[in-house]
Design a protein around this motif. Structure first.
Motif, PDB file in Angstrom:
ATOM      1  N   LEU A 121       0.672  -1.364   0.061  1.00  6.28           N
ATOM      2  CA  LEU A 121       0.082  -0.084  -0.030  1.00  6.28           C
ATOM      3  C   LEU A 121       0.778   1.199  -0.223  1.00  6.28           C
ATOM      4  O   LEU A 121       0.266   2.554  -0.318  1.00  6.28           O
ATOM      5  N   THR A 122       2.067   1.111   0.372  1.00  7.83           N
ATOM      6  CA  THR A 122       2.904   2.305   0.377  1.00  7.83           C
ATOM      7  C   THR A 122       3.205   2.963  -1.256  1.00  7.83           C
ATOM      8  O   THR A 122       3.878   3.845  -1.373  1.00  7.83           O
ATOM      9  N   GLY A 123       2.916   2.040  -1.988  1.00 11.45           N
ATOM     10  CA  GLY A 123       3.152   2.156  -3.382  1.00 11.45           C
ATOM     11  C   GLY A 123       2.084   2.809  -4.135  1.00 11.45           C
ATOM     12  O   GLY A 123       1.987   3.094  -5.457  1.00 11.45           O
ATOM     13  N   LEU A 124       1.002   3.141  -3.312  1.00 10.65           N
ATOM     14  CA  LEU A 124      -0.431   3.878  -3.858  1.00 10.65           C
ATOM     15  C   LEU A 124      -0.147   5.230  -4.608  1.00 10.65           C
ATOM     16  O   LEU A 124       0.610   6.079  -4.019  1.00 10.65           O
ATOM     17  N   VAL A 130      -8.295   0.580  -4.108  1.00 10.78           N
ATOM     18  CA  VAL A 130      -7.685  -0.480  -3.175  1.00 10.78           C
ATOM     19  C   VAL A 130      -8.639  -1.326  -2.863  1.00 10.78           C
ATOM     20  O   VAL A 130     -10.004  -1.042  -2.472  1.00 10.78           O
ATOM     21  N   ALA A 131      -8.507  -2.574  -3.072  1.00  9.69           N
ATOM     22  CA  ALA A 131      -9.525  -3.685  -3.082  1.00  9.69           C
ATOM     23  C   ALA A 131      -9.337  -4.753  -1.792  1.00  9.69           C
ATOM     24  O   ALA A 131      -8.126  -5.166  -1.635  1.00  9.69           O
ATOM     25  N   TYR A 132     -10.563  -4.962  -1.268  1.00 10.51           N
ATOM     26  CA  TYR A 132     -10.423  -6.273  -0.168  1.00 10.51           C
ATOM     27  C   TYR A 132     -11.276  -7.290  -0.951  1.00 10.51           C
ATOM     28  O   TYR A 132     -12.483  -7.459  -1.103  1.00 10.51           O
ATOM     29  N   PRO A 133     -10.368  -8.375  -1.453  1.00  3.30           N
ATOM     30  CA  PRO A 133     -11.021  -9.318  -2.525  1.00  3.30           C
ATOM     31  C   PRO A 133     -12.372 -10.117  -1.855  1.00  3.30           C
ATOM     32  O   PRO A 133     -12.350 -10.367  -0.725  1.00  3.30           O
ATOM     33  N   GLY A 134     -13.195 -10.074  -2.699  1.00  3.57           N
ATOM     34  CA  GLY A 134     -14.641 -10.568  -2.171  1.00  3.57           C
ATOM     35  C   GLY A 134     -15.575  -9.685  -1.522  1.00  3.57           C
ATOM     36  O   GLY A 134     -16.552  -9.987  -1.138  1.00  3.57           O
ATOM     37  N   GLY A 183      -5.440  -7.357   4.474  1.00  6.28           N
ATOM     38  CA  GLY A 183      -6.127  -7.946   3.379  1.00  6.28           C
ATOM     39  C   GLY A 183      -6.251  -7.083   2.115  1.00  6.28           C
ATOM     40  O   GLY A 183      -6.926  -7.831   1.108  1.00  6.28           O
ATOM     41  N   TYR A 184      -6.001  -5.806   2.021  1.00  9.37           N
ATOM     42  CA  TYR A 184      -6.155  -5.038   0.938  1.00  9.37           C
ATOM     43  C   TYR A 184      -4.906  -5.060   0.087  1.00  9.37           C
ATOM     44  O   TYR A 184      -3.878  -5.469   0.447  1.00  9.37           O
ATOM     45  N   VAL A 185      -5.215  -5.114  -1.312  1.00 10.64           N
ATOM     46  CA  VAL A 185      -4.496  -5.068  -2.400  1.00 10.64           C
ATOM     47  C   VAL A 185      -4.450  -3.643  -3.285  1.00 10.64           C
ATOM     48  O   VAL A 185      -5.535  -3.136  -3.228  1.00 10.64           O
ATOM     49  N   GLY A 186      -3.555  -3.157  -3.777  1.00  8.25           N
ATOM     50  CA  GLY A 186      -3.579  -2.110  -4.375  1.00  8.25           C
ATOM     51  C   GLY A 186      -3.741  -2.477  -6.188  1.00  8.25           C
ATOM     52  O   GLY A 186      -3.149  -3.424  -6.749  1.00  8.25           O
ATOM     53  N   LEU A 187      -4.529  -1.751  -6.900  1.00  7.84           N
ATOM     54  CA  LEU A 187      -4.674  -1.993  -8.203  1.00  7.84           C
ATOM     55  C   LEU A 187      -4.658  -0.576  -8.926  1.00  7.84           C
ATOM     56  O   LEU A 187      -5.110   0.382  -8.626  1.00  7.84           O
ATOM     57  N   ARG A 188      -3.934  -0.724 -10.184  1.00  8.63           N
ATOM     58  CA  ARG A 188      -3.678   0.453 -10.920  1.00  8.63           C
ATOM     59  C   ARG A 188      -4.317   0.189 -12.377  1.00  8.63           C
ATOM     60  O   ARG A 188      -3.891  -0.635 -13.068  1.00  8.63           O
TER      61      ARG A 188
END
Length: 551
Positions: A121-124, A130-134, A183-188
């Motif tokens: 998340l530091t690369g946002l 920012v997604a929490y899958p499902g 649980g979060y992932v970053g998406l670009r």
């Protein structure tokens, strides 16, 4: 907090029973959009689209879709991000339709950049999702203090509140939006045009810079005995913090330039009070400086000011008039307070007592405008990269009034808009548009006079329009505003009859929400720092917050 997963699935099933599978809702392009459906889009436009749902108070309802100028999208978290990204359909974060992420957090290659492009998340960066899958997804707006993990974001969260933002979050908290941060992932989005938000890339380097949360960073020379560099941050007509950190002196008769980086921090450039009149660079956050230096001891011509803009990758570009015998246009690029390259390519002279204006292009190149040292004092233009110029010229031999400087800003598609005080008998506001070193059109619409010895400031609006601010030639020396497109002005006004100090020029930026912020030295007895915000040619609020004097 977001609806728990069990309730989300029930809501999904109920919506499916009523409307069919949660698949694509085909959308039409917004008539005012700078982007097209599924096409290249700047982070600035993403944030502007998100803000529009906040302004409309769009409710959370997984069974409904909202239609406006942005298109038609489902009224939930994933529909909201789909709208902000200008996708052709509303994706989902659960199963049953086109998805943002898989259950294990991998992005959809149809929309996301390759896995790992964001990292943790530091690369946002602004415009990322920012997604929490499902479970949930929201739109990252930008860092307010990356060092401490503070950021702002936009989201559709649950039926109890409508679309909201810019809301505050922190990546070091145990939860964000009611779900574990871990649980979060970053998406670009793979079609984002620049890692720098559009409103930054399309801002002219000056003493005012927008931030992703519709606020601003501002820098000025103070009236204290040291003529210190003062910096502040705020929103609207309020300053939330300000100060003169490190007591860094600014050369008399000059103004600093500031730009905001993608992590929410700022970089400022100014002519120092040292014996060399060196180009000084500082980085910081809020009213604090993290590093300062005068790299390479590069001299700046007396009475002139540098212009700095942000580049992708948290780098910057700066332009200034040098102290060499030719008073050449100098360029440098770097990061932090370090210069990686500097040069005076082509030995292009700048008129004494004037300063160049710099803007960053979405591809990482720059466009620069200045008053030349030729007999006509022509408007000169150049484009290039790093410390090199690829093309330059003085197209149309357009004269610039002595002692004044042009203002240039990048438009969507790589074109530019430039504004300046002309050499005509009226000292009119002139406008031109073009690309590279070429002008496609120029005009002095409405014959609007600019006060002698002052310069206008121009900023880009969505859809390729512009906003411009200047000190008028009326008896009050009022702050004037105009908006338009190309070389045509659609409206002009001097709202509130706000006086500008003699010889002083305003600085204008547009915000992610499409409004403007303008700062200037007032005509009050204190010569205070004045702030105003508004839209078009209307001011919604104006104030001299804290009565801070400007030199």
């Amino acid at each position: 907090m977001p609806i728990p997963r069990s309730r989300r699935m029930l809501a999904t099933l109920a919506a499916t029973a009523l409307t069919g599978p949660l698949l694509a809702v085909t959308v039409a392009a917004s008539p005012a959009a700078a982007s097209s459906v599924d096409g290249p889009i700047s982070a600035g436009e993403m944030l502007s689209r998100a803000q529009s749902w906040v302004d409309e108070r769009v409710p959370y309802d997984q069974g409904s879709s909202h239609t406006d100028a942005n298109g038609t999208y489902r009224e939930d978290c994933s529909g909201f991000v789909s709208m902000a990204w200008h996708l052709d359909q509303s994706l989902v974060v659960t199963t049953g339709g086109p998805y943002f992420t898989t259950a294990d957090g991998k992005g959809n290659p149809a929309y996301d950049t390759p896995t790992g492009a964001v990292g943790d998340l530091t690369g946002l960066q602004p415009g990322d999702a920012v997604a929490y899958p499902g479970q949930h997804i929201f739109l990252f707006a930008g860092w307010t203090n990356k060092a401490t993990g503070d950021f702002t974001y936009y989201a559709e969260t649950n039926p109890s509140i409508p679309s909201h933002g810019p809301s505050k979050g922190n990546i070091n908290n145990s939860t964000i939006e009611g779900l574990p941060t871990s649980g979060y992932v970053g998406l670009r989005y793979k079609n984002v045009t620049s890692s720098v938000p559009g409103n930054f890339a399309t801002t002219s380097g000056s003493g005012l810079a927008p931030t992703p949360n519709n606020g601003f960073n501002v820098a000025w020379q103070g009236r204290d005995s040291n003529n210190s560099l003062w910096v502040g941050t705020g929103s609207g007509t309020s300053l939330s913090s300000f100060g003169d950190p490190n007591l860094l002196g600014v050369a008399p008769g000059t103004v600093p330039s500031i730009t905001t980086l993608s992590d929410g921090s700022w970089v400022a450039a100014w002519q120092g009070r040292d014996s060399n009149n060196s180009l000084w660079i500082a980085t910081g956050n809020g009213n604090s400086i993290t590093a300062v230096g005068a790299p390479w001891l590069l001299g700046v011509a007396p009475g002139t000011s540098p212009s700095i803009v942000a580049l992708p990758g948290d780098k910057w570009e700066v332009a200034w008039q040098g102290r060499d015998a030719n008073n050449s246009l100098w360029l440098a690029t770097g990061s932090g307070t370090t210069i990686s390259a500097a040069n005076d390519p082509w030995l292009l002279g700048v008129a004494p007592g004037t300063s160049p204006s710099l803007t960053a292009l979405a591809n990482g190149n720059f466009e620069v405008a200045w008053q030349g040292r030729d007999a006509n004092n022509s408007l000169w233009l150049a484009t290039g990269n790093s410390a090199g110029i690829t093309a330059f010229g003085d197209p149309w031999l357009l004269g610039v009034a002595p002692g004044t400087s042009p203002s240039i800003v990048a438009l969507p598609g790589g074109n530019f808009e430039v504004a300046w005080q002309g050499r005509d008998a009226n000292n009119s506001l002139w406008l031109a548009t073009g690309s590279g070193a070429d002008i496609s059109a120029a005009n002095d619409p409405w014959l609007l006079g600019v006060a002698p010895g002052t310069s206008p400031s121009v900023a880009a609006l969505p859809g390729g329009n512009f906003e411009v601010a200047w000190q008028g030639r009326d008896a009050n020396n009022s702050l004037w505003l105009a908006t338009g497109n190309g070389t045509a002005i659609s409206a002009a006004n001097d709202p509130w009859l706000l006086g500008v100090a003699p010889g002083a020029s305003p600085s204008l930026v547009t915000l992610p929400n499409g409004n403007f912020e303008v700062v200037w030295k007032g005509r009050d007895a204190n010569n205070s720092l004045w702030l105003a915000t508004g839209n078009g040619t209307g001011i919604s609020a104006a104030n001299d917050a804290w009565a801070l004097g400007v030199a």
